[in-house]
Structure formats: C-alpha cells, structure tokens
Write an enzyme that holds these catalytic residues in place. Structure first.
Site, PDB file in Angstrom:
ATOM      1  N   CYS A 100       0.833  -1.205   0.000  1.00 14.49           N
ATOM      2  CA  CYS A 100       0.000   0.000   0.000  1.00 14.49           C
ATOM      3  C   CYS A 100       0.865   1.251   0.000  1.00 14.49           C
ATOM      4  O   CYS A 100       0.584   2.223  -0.714  1.00 14.49           O
ATOM      5  CB  CYS A 100      -0.928  -0.003   1.207  1.00 14.49           C
ATOM      6  SG  CYS A 100      -1.955   1.481   1.342  1.00 14.49           S
ATOM      7  N   CYS A 197      -5.463  -2.212   7.276  1.00 14.00           N
ATOM      8  CA  CYS A 197      -6.377  -1.072   7.178  1.00 14.00           C
ATOM      9  C   CYS A 197      -7.773  -1.451   6.691  1.00 14.00           C
ATOM     10  O   CYS A 197      -8.773  -0.953   7.211  1.00 14.00           O
ATOM     11  CB  CYS A 197      -5.772   0.001   6.281  1.00 14.00           C
ATOM     12  SG  CYS A 197      -5.373  -0.539   4.611  1.00 14.00           S
TER      13      CYS A 197
END
Length: 362
Positions: A100, A197
């Site tokens: 990410c 997340c």
C-alpha cells in the site's frame, strides 16, 4: 520554507494531524488529503471511514488548512488487495501495508499531489529521509525506535523519497501526543489504528472467509501423527499459537502448540509443541521481488542486519547472494518463524537499504 506547497496525507489520526500542524508552523502551504482506499462496508460496525473523515475536517478547520478527499479504492483493489488474496491462496502471509505504501500512498497519492501543484508530500510515518554526500536519498529509522515504521517503507525509491517529508521522524511519540493536546486537536486522545487497514477491527478469519473458500485438512505433528483438523491453510500463519484449537500436549507436556509448516500439495498443516521447537528456527532465508532504496543491491558477503517481521529486533546476518531478483541471507542466530510472504528488510545501522518478499526459509 515559506510558501512551498506540501500535500499531507491526513487519516484522521493524531500522527498525520500533528504532521500537518508542524508543517504549517514551518511556513509551508499545507493541503490535507484524505484517502479513501476501501469502498465496502461504510455502514459496518467495523468501518471508521466516515468518522475518520469528520476528524480530518475538524482538525483542518482548527489548524487552518484546506482539505479534500480522494478515492483510490479502485487502485487499491487492483494493486494491493488482489495481491493480498493471491498470496493467502498460495499459503503465504502477505503484508499489504508494505505494498500500500509503495503503490498507493507514495504513488497514486504522490501523483495526485503533484497534480495539485505540490512540491512535496508528507505523512505521519515514523521514519526519516536524508540526502547523502553522493546526492542519493536515504531512508532511515525514526529516532524513536519503538515507533519506527521504516520496515513498511522499504520499497520506496529515489524519486518517491526525494519528494517526501516525515516530520515525525525526529520526534518521540509521547511528544506528538503532547503537541496534540497542547494545540487542542479534537482527536488528541484518539487511539492509534492497528491491524490491516481494510479489515479494521473485524475478526480476521471472518473477513478472509468472505473471499477465500475453506478447505479443511489434517493437522499433523512432524512425525505424521494427526492431532486435529484445520479449516483451510490460508487461515493460519507460521508461528501462530492462538486459534489452532489444540490445548496442552496429547502426551502430557503442557507446552503450547504452534503452526510450523504448511504443505499445500497435501493440504496439511504441521504443528509443533514449544516456542523453540527446531521446526520453528531457521538460519537462512531466500527472498525475491526485491526493491532497493538506492537502486542497487548490497554486495554478497556484506554484514548487515535484517528484520523478517515488524517489531522484531535487528538480527545480524550476512548477504550470501543478491543476484537479480534473488536475495539469500544467512543469520548469525537461527530466526524464529520466518514466514513466506512477509518482508525481509535489510539495515546498515539506522539506514534502511530495502529488501524483498520471503519465499522460503531453511
């Protein structure tokens, strides 16, 4: 620094909020950018996206910066989540935060920031960037080693680091909390986010089960004795102790059980007793999908230190080979539960050199 435009990734948390405030105090023209990287479950009890955005707006209003939201959900699913599912399907344990950072926060986000006329971006990561005498940019650990996040940033390249600021790299986490309270940030007491997340606080197995089928199989000891049944190899990781479904020893020892190996061909999960069982200790590893901060690998024979998981202490090692897209490390002491899919990250003191994805350990 007066007038230079910087786009700050604001998540609604304390770290990114203090980052934005610090840069504004230094004279930057600060624009806050909230990234929405996951579309599903906005109304779920586990999803905090809406509240996070409200926190960003409140902070931006208090410190006097403009803020906008941008949706990178499509990029995230294509570049990060698809890889996450592929890795778990193959029996590995990926670290999506590493990908990410490289693909979303320091690529899609960086590109968007440049389109807004920014010269640099900033995030609330605990790490440091410096330019050395040769003109190359180096990624360093944060001064507060207990909060250092360079492990997650090791795939960043020269172009990305040259446009990045990490204001919190020089500040202890305790001081960041103090600053938040002193300036009256509305989120000063907000808990730090933990875990992956897009999963948030929901049970990990429940989430993974939505995307990957369960395929039960035998749970065996190294000598082949069946001691139970697993629900699917994707749902376990090496070194795992909780959630295996085994109590004390079947032979009388009270030592805990740990996941030691996965055999994808036979769909077998191997478990062992005792934290220091030989099957959990390996002196070497092989990594691939390499990325080097300076653009060049370390020399074979070089003495370094490595982390094979976040929060692990640096482990002395020697680079056995770093040819093409293959890295082999030999450790001074056998490492515990080295896990394929996780990142092996090399350090020279406080300097993060880069690393790769662990393929195997022996």
């Amino acid at each position: 620094m007066s007038g230079k435009r910087v786009v700050v990734g604001m998540s609604g948390g304390v770290d990114s909020s203090v980052t934005a405030w610090l840069l504004k105090q230094q004279g930057y023209e600060v624009i806050g950018l909230f990234m929405k990287n996951w579309e599903d479950d906005d109304d779920s009890e586990y999803c905090s996206t809406r509240q996070d955005w409200l926190d960003v707006v409140s902070v931006a209003d208090l410190i006097g910066v403009d803020v906008e939201a941008v949706n990178f959900a499509a990029e995230y699913k294509d570049r990060v989540f698809a890889d996450f599912l592929r890795e778990y399907s193959a029996g590995r344990t990926p670290n999506p935060d590493v990908l990410c950072n490289a693909e979303i926060k320091f690529k899609a986000f960086l590109d968007h920031a440049m389109s807004l006329g920014a010269e640099t971006i900033a995030t609330g990561h605990y790490a440091r960037v410096r330019q050395n005498a040769a003109g190359r940019f180096e990624l360093l650990k944060a001064l507060d080693h207990t909060k250092d996040q360079s492990y997650f940033l090791h795939r960043l390249n020269q172009a990305q680091l040259s446009r990045t600021l990490f204001p919190l790299g020089e500040i202890p986490k305790t001081r960041v909390r103090e600053i938040a309270a002193e300036i009256g940030l509305p989120n000063a007491k907000k808990k730090d986010s933990t875990g992956i997340c897009f999963i948030g606080e929901r049970p990990f197995r429940d989430f993974l089960n939505r995307y990957l089928p369960t395929k039960p199989g035998p749970m065996k000891t190294p000598d082949g004795k069946v001691v139970g049944e697993h629900i699917g190899l994707a749902f376990y990781t090496l070194g795992q102790r909780k959630g295996i479904g085994l109590g004390g020893s079947r032979e009388g020892s009270g030592d805990a059980w740990y996941v030691a190996r996965k055999d994808m061909a036979s769909n077998t999960l191997y478990v062992v007793q005792g934290h220091d069982h030989p099957w959990l200790l390996t002196p070497t590893l092989v990594a691939a999908d390499l990325s080097w901060v300076a653009g060049e690998p370390p020399l074979a024979g070089a003495s370094m230190a490595a982390k094979t998981r976040y929060r692990q202490s640096d482990a002395p090692c020697v680079v056995d080979a770093a040819d093409g897209d293959m890295l082999k490390l030999a450790f001074a002491e056998a490492q515990w539960a080295v896990t394929p899919g996780q990142s092996a990250v090399l350090y020279d003191g406080d300097v993060c050199l880069g690393g790769g994805i662990i393929q195997s350990a022996q």
